[in-house]
Scaffold this motif. Structure first.
Motif, short mmCIF file in Angstrom:
data_model
loop_
_atom_site.label_atom_id
_atom_site.label_comp_id
_atom_site.label_asym_id
_atom_site.label_seq_id
_atom_site.Cartn_x
_atom_site.Cartn_y
_atom_site.Cartn_z
N ARG A 78 0.81 -1.22 0.00
CA ARG A 78 0.00 0.00 0.00
C ARG A 78 0.85 1.27 0.00
N LYS A 79 1.85 1.33 0.84
CA LYS A 79 2.64 2.57 0.94
C LYS A 79 3.42 2.87 -0.34
N PRO A 80 4.09 1.89 -0.94
CA PRO A 80 4.73 2.20 -2.23
C PRO A 80 3.74 2.65 -3.30
N LEU A 81 2.59 1.97 -3.39
CA LEU A 81 1.61 2.35 -4.40
C LEU A 81 0.98 3.72 -4.09
N ALA A 82 0.83 4.03 -2.80
CA ALA A 82 0.29 5.33 -2.42
C ALA A 82 1.23 6.46 -2.81
N TRP A 83 2.50 6.13 -3.01
CA TRP A 83 3.46 7.12 -3.52
C TRP A 83 3.52 7.07 -5.05
N MET A 84 3.52 5.89 -5.63
CA MET A 84 3.73 5.76 -7.07
C MET A 84 2.60 6.39 -7.89
N LEU A 85 1.36 6.18 -7.49
CA LEU A 85 0.25 6.70 -8.29
C LEU A 85 0.27 8.23 -8.36
N PRO A 86 0.38 8.95 -7.23
CA PRO A 86 0.47 10.41 -7.34
C PRO A 86 1.74 10.88 -8.05
N PHE A 87 2.85 10.16 -7.89
CA PHE A 87 4.08 10.55 -8.59
C PHE A 87 3.88 10.45 -10.10
N LEU A 88 3.24 9.38 -10.55
CA LEU A 88 2.99 9.23 -11.98
C LEU A 88 2.03 10.30 -12.49
N ALA A 89 1.07 10.70 -11.66
CA ALA A 89 0.19 11.80 -12.05
C ALA A 89 0.97 13.11 -12.09
N GLN A 315 4.48 16.83 -2.09
CA GLN A 315 5.21 16.72 -3.36
C GLN A 315 6.09 15.49 -3.34
N PRO A 316 5.88 14.56 -4.27
CA PRO A 316 6.74 13.36 -4.31
C PRO A 316 8.13 13.69 -4.85
N LEU A 317 9.14 13.05 -4.27
CA LEU A 317 10.51 13.14 -4.77
C LEU A 317 10.87 11.81 -5.41
N TYR A 318 11.53 11.84 -6.54
CA TYR A 318 11.78 10.59 -7.26
C TYR A 318 12.62 9.61 -6.45
N LEU A 319 13.48 10.12 -5.55
CA LEU A 319 14.29 9.22 -4.73
C LEU A 319 13.46 8.35 -3.80
N GLU A 320 12.25 8.78 -3.51
CA GLU A 320 11.40 7.98 -2.63
C GLU A 320 11.00 6.65 -3.25
N PHE A 321 11.12 6.53 -4.56
CA PHE A 321 10.79 5.26 -5.21
C PHE A 321 11.55 4.11 -4.58
N PHE A 322 12.88 4.28 -4.39
CA PHE A 322 13.68 3.20 -3.82
C PHE A 322 13.22 2.84 -2.42
N PHE A 323 13.04 3.86 -1.61
CA PHE A 323 12.99 3.64 -0.16
C PHE A 323 11.61 3.27 0.36
N ASN A 324 10.56 3.50 -0.44
CA ASN A 324 9.23 3.12 0.02
C ASN A 324 9.02 1.61 0.08
N PHE A 325 9.99 0.84 -0.39
CA PHE A 325 9.93 -0.61 -0.27
C PHE A 325 10.59 -1.11 1.02
N ILE A 326 11.14 -0.20 1.83
CA ILE A 326 11.94 -0.57 2.99
C ILE A 326 11.19 -0.20 4.27
N LYS A 327 11.01 -1.17 5.16
CA LYS A 327 10.22 -0.93 6.37
C LYS A 327 10.80 0.16 7.25
N SER A 328 12.13 0.25 7.33
CA SER A 328 12.73 1.27 8.18
C SER A 328 12.39 2.68 7.68
N PHE A 329 12.04 2.82 6.41
CA PHE A 329 11.66 4.10 5.84
C PHE A 329 10.19 4.40 6.09
N THR A 330 9.35 3.37 6.05
CA THR A 330 7.90 3.59 6.09
C THR A 330 7.26 3.34 7.45
#
Length: 387
Positions: A78-89, A315-330
């Motif tokens: 959920r958290k990665p997708l909650a970032w990816m969809l707005p970033f793609l928009a 505002q999404p930052l492109y670097l967040e793509f990597f880290f939203n898959f990591i529990k310590s980040f989310t």
């Protein structure tokens, strides 16, 4: 032929960059500005290609909400997708209507063209793209099987790419280290005892050694304690860093910022500076960690942090793509007053968190406003705060 990256952002004027502006301004070369935009665009295309790899193109073309896309998938997606969809928009690859995201037309998803362009304009910096390709190739079991992101992103296949990414020679990463070095060297006392949190690949320590020697302040440091929670990074540093950071009086220690520092041998009021580059945003309980760090500083000691900074929390930052898959980040403790979101924060949120923890005399390098208002893609900075 139209430029696939669009117009290059203007270089900030010197008056926006603060007292150390001339040194900061040297970052803004044409290759740096172009690589930054190329990496952002490449990330957006990788995101959409990943969603297509997962077989979701028809759902996107029909229009889908985050909730609908998450149906039947492991909770962690959920958290990665909650970032990816707005970033793609935000990047114009999806149309957003309320909570519905729709893929239309035939979007340009060419990656080779971006690579070829940047190979000509910034040769030797393809690791940014290699890492994005590697994440796309490795991350699908995160969605389909519920596998942990940490194991997928930091296996033996991708680990060399991370080491190459976190280098001072990488145009996209170097500003993190440089701005923090500029902040650290200010008011550094003779005989300084410095501790670096999450020192990782060691590129910051290398820059301290090189720039400190060139500018004549390296001799002020009596002890530089290199710490990390990951045994791989710590062993590598113990093996290689003394040769790569000559003149820096190194010591080494395993350290977990999510555990009380006193239990790990860091004495109260013993340090002149604590430094962290893109590490404090993963503190599980930022309030507790900042308070603990403050207690380890001498009365005039400083916390010096380099962080990716968001112009606004939305505002999404492109670097967040990597880290939203990591529990310590989310998976961190949130508080609307000083830690409203997981991950990267705004300059104002960092100030609120530091002041809440009892820090004072907070200084930014460079001053974030109005710089970020006029140049919203400038998303890195250093902060210093007295304990």
């Amino acid at each position: 032929m139209a430029d696939p990256l669009g117009p290059t952002e203007a270089v900030p004027s010197l008056d926006l960059l603060g007292p150390q502006g001339p040194e900061i301004l040297r970052l803004f070369t044409q290759p740096f500005l172009r690589m930054h935009r190329a990496s952002e665009l490449y990330t957006a295309r990788i995101c959409l290609l990943l969603l297509q790899d997962l077989g979701w193109e028809d759902r996107l073309r029909a229009g889908t909400t985050l909730d609908q896309l998450c149906l039947g998938l492991p909770d962690q997606v959920r958290k990665p997708l909650a970032w990816m969809l707005p970033f793609l928009a935000y990047e114009g690859l999806l149309l957003r209507t309320g909570e519905v995201f729709t893929l239309g037309g035939d979007p340009d998803l060419d990656l080779d063209g971006i690579r070829a362009l940047m190979a000509a304009e910034a040769p030797g910096h393809g690791v940014n793209f290699d890492l994005l390709d590697g994440v796309r190739a490795r991350i699908r079991p995160f969605f389909t099987e519920g596998k942990a992101g940490e194991g997928l992103l930091f296996d033996l296949t991708l680990f060399p790419l991370w080491l190459a990414y976190f280098r001072n020679e990488n145009l996209c990463y170097h500003p993190n280290n440089l701005l923090t070095v500029l902040a650290l060297r200010e008011q550094l006392p003779e005989g300084a005892r410095v501790l670096e949190l999450g020192a990782g690949a060691g590129s910051f320590a290398q820059l301290v050694a090189r720039q400190g020697a060139e500018e004549g302040w390296l001799g002020r440091i009596a002890d530089y304690r290199f710490t990390d929670v990951a045994p791989t990074f710590l062993r590598r540093a113990q093996r290689e860093l003394k040769a790569l950071a000559p003149g820096l009086p190194l010591s080494f220690q395993s350290l977990d910022l999510n555990r009380p520092l006193g239990d790990q041998g860091v004495e109260p009021a013993s340090l002149d500076a604590i430094v962290g580059i893109n590490v404090l945003h993963v503190a599980q309980d930022l309030e507790a960690t900042l308070g603990d760090l403050r207690s380890r500083l001498k009365p005039a000691g400083r916390l010096v942090i380099g962080e990716c900074l968001k112009p606004s929390l939305d505002q999404p930052l492109y670097l967040e793509f990597f880290f939203n898959f990591i529990k310590s980040f989310t998976e961190v403790t949130l508080d609307p007053r000083w830690r409203p979101r997981h991950g990267f924060l705004t300059p104002e949120a960092w100030e609120a968190a530091l002041r809440h923890a009892g820090f004072a005399q907070i200084v930014h390098t460079p001053p974030p406003r109005p710089l970020m208002d006029r140049h919203p893609t400038f998303t890195v900075g250093a902060l210093t705060a007295r304990g």
